[in-house]
Design an enzyme around this catalytic site. Structure first.
Site, PDB file in Angstrom:
ATOM      1  N   GLU A 174       0.675  -1.092   0.043  1.00 17.50           N
ATOM      2  CA  GLU A 174       0.019  -0.044  -0.110  1.00 17.50           C
ATOM      3  C   GLU A 174       0.820   1.266   0.087  1.00 17.50           C
ATOM      4  O   GLU A 174       0.675   1.884   0.623  1.00 17.50           O
ATOM      5  CB  GLU A 174      -0.838  -0.020   1.211  1.00 17.50           C
ATOM      6  N   GLU A 293      -5.408  -8.457  -0.330  1.00 16.37           N
ATOM      7  CA  GLU A 293      -6.332  -8.150   0.755  1.00 16.37           C
ATOM      8  C   GLU A 293      -7.860  -7.939   0.573  1.00 16.37           C
ATOM      9  O   GLU A 293      -7.952  -6.874  -0.316  1.00 16.37           O
ATOM     10  CB  GLU A 293      -5.854  -6.683   1.442  1.00 16.37           C
TER      11      GLU A 293
END
Length: 503
Positions: A174, A293
């Protein structure tokens, strides 16, 4: 409106093969995922390494093919060397991602031991927040080189003569997120990911690499981030990652169950962006997707804000899932299966205690959350070739989505096992949904089982005290006629698994 749906399945109309890694999961050094989750020395069911045997059995039951580790936000400030070698010499560190203390009792070697016990492989992440190509070069040498070099010989001195041979690696986590240690622009990340990928593949050309996509569908840079990152990394990576969580903070269940349509759109846009870069590069290689995710996550947000900082393994992100959460997880699994030609890996985030299908009590029992069941059914029965489902369904409009089909469904054909499995969700909150399925090309199949997950209360959940409040049964009503027509009535707000076998 006629409450009736239909579905045509033909074995020659194929989406693609299911990569087993589609059913992966995730263990981060966060909350009680590691300490009190997979690892609890002194627990009555702990083994000689401190790994909980009851948790291992629940994980093995899911048939999890790959587990992402060690993060997550955690990895962007992590020094992997802190958690190798003699445990009593390891450094305790502040983890800035989750404002806790990391004791480093579990590290790379112990996690790989756990993977072997759990019958799974590792998807290892490298730190591209505070570190870069040098750290990545060192960890892959430590993990995958037989011996004769500094890092491989150090691994041998730590008691691991045989290399771990970790073949799937994430290039950071991320990196577009302002919450991330070492946040980067797309160009900054694209450059460091490119150079890191080069040295990692120079050390071990057989590995596969995942570049960071946007941290979520609503990031302001999406999908420009993906385009820029892939322009830098296209020649060196194999996958681009997707992350997405959903919640029902407004208590609007109809809108909540429609959110997998947003996931469909997310997947479509990332595929289009990856193919644009391939065209621009005049490349031959398809960049596939790693949805590493995904889950429902919102229940624990308020309680997490009350946790005192700088403790060890506090109960963070411990969502207690209910029946409607399991339905959306089922819809999200179907979304990924519908693009199994490009979504090759995925990780339900996470596996134990932290937004997880498995929960534990410290010193006590482990139990299955509601979301355990659709994940279990898809992983165990959803292996083979995904078929293109031709679906007609009544629809509804929700707050954020229009034309939402009440029926969400897909079929997977396992030719080797002579099995066909249909996964189906009835999104209607008040009415059953009659369903007709035409299996015109599947002569000789009979219904083996019709599994149903249903409950009168959408908010019903499983707890330590009542671990089986929400669980599936095999009393579904699907029938098949001699001409290959299946008829079933899908109960309101239900997850269904219709299993057929060639006889």
């Amino acid at each position: 409106m006629s409450m009736k749906a239909s579905m045509i399945i033909d074995k020659d109309f194929k989406v693609g093969e299911v990569d087993p890694r589609l059913y992966g999961s995730f263990i981060e050094h966060l909350g009680r995922a590691v300490y009190g989750g997979i690892y609890e020395p002194g627990h009555p069911q702990a083994d000689e390494q401190g790994f909980r045997g009851d948790v291992l059995e629940l994980v093995k039951g899911l048939n999890v093919p790959i587990v992402r580790y060690p993060g997550g936000n955690f990895v962007s400030g992590y020094n992997w060397e802190d958690a190798i070698g003699p445990v009593d010499q390891r450094k305790r560190r502040l983890d800035l991602a989750w404002r806790t203390i990391e004791p480093n009792l579990i590290g790379l070697n112990e996690f790989m031991d756990w993977c072997r016990k759990a019958n799974t492989d590792a998807m290892m992440a490298v730190n591209l927040g505070t570190r870069g190509p040098e750290e990545a070069r060192d960890i892959i040498e430590y993990s995958n080189i037989t011996g004769g070099t500094y890092w491989s010989d150090l691994r041998i001195s730590h008691g691991y003569r045989t290399p771990h041979n970790i073949k799937t690696w994430c290039l950071g986590n991320e990196m577009d997120g302002p919450w991330q240690t070492g946040t980067k622009t797309a160009v900054e990340y694209g450059r460091i990911a490119c150079e890191t990928a080069k040295v990692m593949k120079w050390v071990d050309p057989s590995i596969e690499l995942v570049a960071c996509g946007s941290s979520g569908l609503l990031m302001p840079t999406f999908p420009d981030w993906e385009a820029t990152v892939l322009e830098h990394t296209y020649d060196h990576v194999d996958y681009i990652s997707l992350h997405q969580y959903y919640g029902n903070r407004d208590q609007d269940s109809a809108n909540f169950l429609a959110q997998s349509l947003g996931m469909d759109s997310f997947i479509h846009t990332v595929i289009a962006t990856a193919d644009y870069v391939q065209a621009k590069k005049r490349g031959k290689k398809k960049i596939n997707l790693s949805f590493d995710e995904w889950n429902v996550w919102y229940h624990s947000n308020d309680s997490d804000r009350k946790i005192e900082p700088w403790s060890i393994a506090p109960p963070q992100l411990e969502d207690i899932y209910n029946h409607e959460d399991a339905l959306l997880v089922g819809c999200m699994l179907i979304s990924m299966l519908k693009r199994a030609d490009r979504v090759k890996m995925a990780c339900l985030a996470q596996l134990v205690n932290v937004i997880a299908p498995i929960m534990t009590a410290n010193g006590g029992a482990a139990w299955k959350q509601t979301i355990y069941y659709p994940y279990l059914h898809a992983s165990v029965f959803g292996r083979g070739t995904v078929l293109v489902p031709l679906i007609k369904s009544p629809k509804y409009d929700a707050k954020d989505y229009t034309d939402v089909p009440y029926l969400e469904a897909v079929a997977v054909h396992n030719e080797e096992a002579s099995e066909l499995t249909i996964f189906a969700v009835n999104r209607h909150l008040a009415e059953a949904l009659p369903l007709e399925m035409d299996l015109r090309s599947f002569g000789g199949f009979q219904i083996k089982e019709h599994i149903v997950l249903e409950h009168e209360d959408l908010k019903a959940s499983n707890t330590l005290e009542v671990p089986d409040r929400v669980k599936p049964h095999s009393a579904g009503n699907a029938t098949i006629s001699t001409n290959g027509q299946i008829e079933a009535v899908l109960g309101k707000a239900s997850w269904n698994v219709i299993r057929l076998k060639l006889v």
